[in-house]
Motif scaffolding. Sequence first.
Motif, PDB file in Angstrom:
ATOM      1  N   THR A  41      36.046  72.928 -27.949  1.00 42.63           N
ATOM      2  CA  THR A  41      35.851  73.960 -26.928  1.00 42.63           C
ATOM      3  C   THR A  41      35.277  75.221 -27.552  1.00 42.63           C
ATOM      4  O   THR A  41      34.346  75.832 -27.007  1.00 42.63           O
ATOM      5  CB  THR A  41      37.177  74.269 -26.213  1.00 42.63           C
ATOM      6  N   ARG A  42      35.815  75.623 -28.712  1.00 45.86           N
ATOM      7  CA  ARG A  42      35.296  76.822 -29.374  1.00 45.86           C
ATOM      8  C   ARG A  42      33.841  76.633 -29.789  1.00 45.86           C
ATOM      9  O   ARG A  42      33.017  77.540 -29.625  1.00 45.86           O
ATOM     10  CB  ARG A  42      36.169  77.185 -30.572  1.00 45.86           C
ATOM     11  N   ALA A  43      33.506  75.459 -30.279  1.00 46.68           N
ATOM     12  CA  ALA A  43      32.117  75.188 -30.668  1.00 46.68           C
ATOM     13  C   ALA A  43      31.185  75.296 -29.462  1.00 46.68           C
ATOM     14  O   ALA A  43      30.094  75.869 -29.553  1.00 46.68           O
ATOM     15  CB  ALA A  43      32.012  73.802 -31.301  1.00 46.68           C
ATOM     16  N   GLU A  44      31.627  74.758 -28.333  1.00 50.25           N
ATOM     17  CA  GLU A  44      30.804  74.827 -27.120  1.00 50.25           C
ATOM     18  C   GLU A  44      30.628  76.261 -26.647  1.00 50.25           C
ATOM     19  O   GLU A  44      29.519  76.678 -26.316  1.00 50.25           O
ATOM     20  CB  GLU A  44      31.440  74.010 -26.003  1.00 50.25           C
ATOM     21  N   ARG A  45      31.730  76.997 -26.593  1.00 43.96           N
ATOM     22  CA  ARG A  45      31.674  78.368 -26.075  1.00 43.96           C
ATOM     23  C   ARG A  45      30.851  79.281 -26.969  1.00 43.96           C
ATOM     24  O   ARG A  45      30.157  80.165 -26.483  1.00 43.96           O
ATOM     25  CB  ARG A  45      33.075  78.946 -25.919  1.00 43.96           C
ATOM     26  N   GLU A  50      29.570  74.867 -36.142  1.00 43.70           N
ATOM     27  CA  GLU A  50      30.465  75.086 -37.272  1.00 43.70           C
ATOM     28  C   GLU A  50      31.780  74.313 -37.162  1.00 43.70           C
ATOM     29  O   GLU A  50      32.287  73.793 -38.154  1.00 43.70           O
ATOM     30  CB  GLU A  50      30.757  76.579 -37.408  1.00 43.70           C
ATOM     31  N   ASP A  51      32.354  74.222 -35.965  1.00 45.28           N
ATOM     32  CA  ASP A  51      33.645  73.554 -35.779  1.00 45.28           C
ATOM     33  C   ASP A  51      33.524  72.043 -35.532  1.00 45.28           C
ATOM     34  O   ASP A  51      34.540  71.353 -35.512  1.00 45.28           O
ATOM     35  CB  ASP A  51      34.405  74.168 -34.601  1.00 45.28           C
ATOM     36  N   LEU A  52      32.328  71.551 -35.329  1.00 47.35           N
ATOM     37  CA  LEU A  52      32.173  70.142 -34.955  1.00 47.35           C
ATOM     38  C   LEU A  52      32.661  69.157 -36.019  1.00 47.35           C
ATOM     39  O   LEU A  52      33.330  68.178 -35.673  1.00 47.35           O
ATOM     40  CB  LEU A  52      30.722  69.855 -34.562  1.00 47.35           C
ATOM     41  N   PRO A  53      32.384  69.371 -37.316  1.00 50.52           N
ATOM     42  CA  PRO A  53      32.907  68.417 -38.306  1.00 50.52           C
ATOM     43  C   PRO A  53      34.433  68.351 -38.316  1.00 50.52           C
ATOM     44  O   PRO A  53      35.019  67.270 -38.399  1.00 50.52           O
ATOM     45  CB  PRO A  53      32.355  68.932 -39.638  1.00 50.52           C
ATOM     46  N   ALA A  54      35.091  69.507 -38.218  1.00 48.92           N
ATOM     47  CA  ALA A  54      36.557  69.522 -38.204  1.00 48.92           C
ATOM     48  C   ALA A  54      37.097  68.862 -36.939  1.00 48.92           C
ATOM     49  O   ALA A  54      38.117  68.156 -36.980  1.00 48.92           O
ATOM     50  CB  ALA A  54      37.076  70.949 -38.325  1.00 48.92           C
TER      51      ALA A  54
END
Length: 70
Positions: A41-45, A50-54
Motif C-alpha cells: 500500500t505504501r509503495a502504491e501511494r 522501494e518497498d516492493l522487494p520487502a
Amino acid sequence: WGVAQLLLDDLDGAVDTLGIAVQLDPQSAVVLTDRASALLTRAERQQSDEDLPAAADAFERALALDARQP
C-alpha cells in the motif's frame, strides 16, 4: 495496532509496527501478510518501487508458512 494504522492511512506507522510484530513472531503468516500489505500500500501511494522487494519477500515467507492464507 499495525492493521488499524494501515486503515487510518498511517502507512509509515503501520510498516514500523508490523515490522516489530514480525520480529516478535517471525513464524506468523498472518503478521507477515499484514506487513506485506502495508508495504504494498505504501509503495502504491508513494508511487515508489522501494518497498516492493520487502513486500514480495514477506508474501513469499507467509505463503511458505501457510499456503492456505488468502
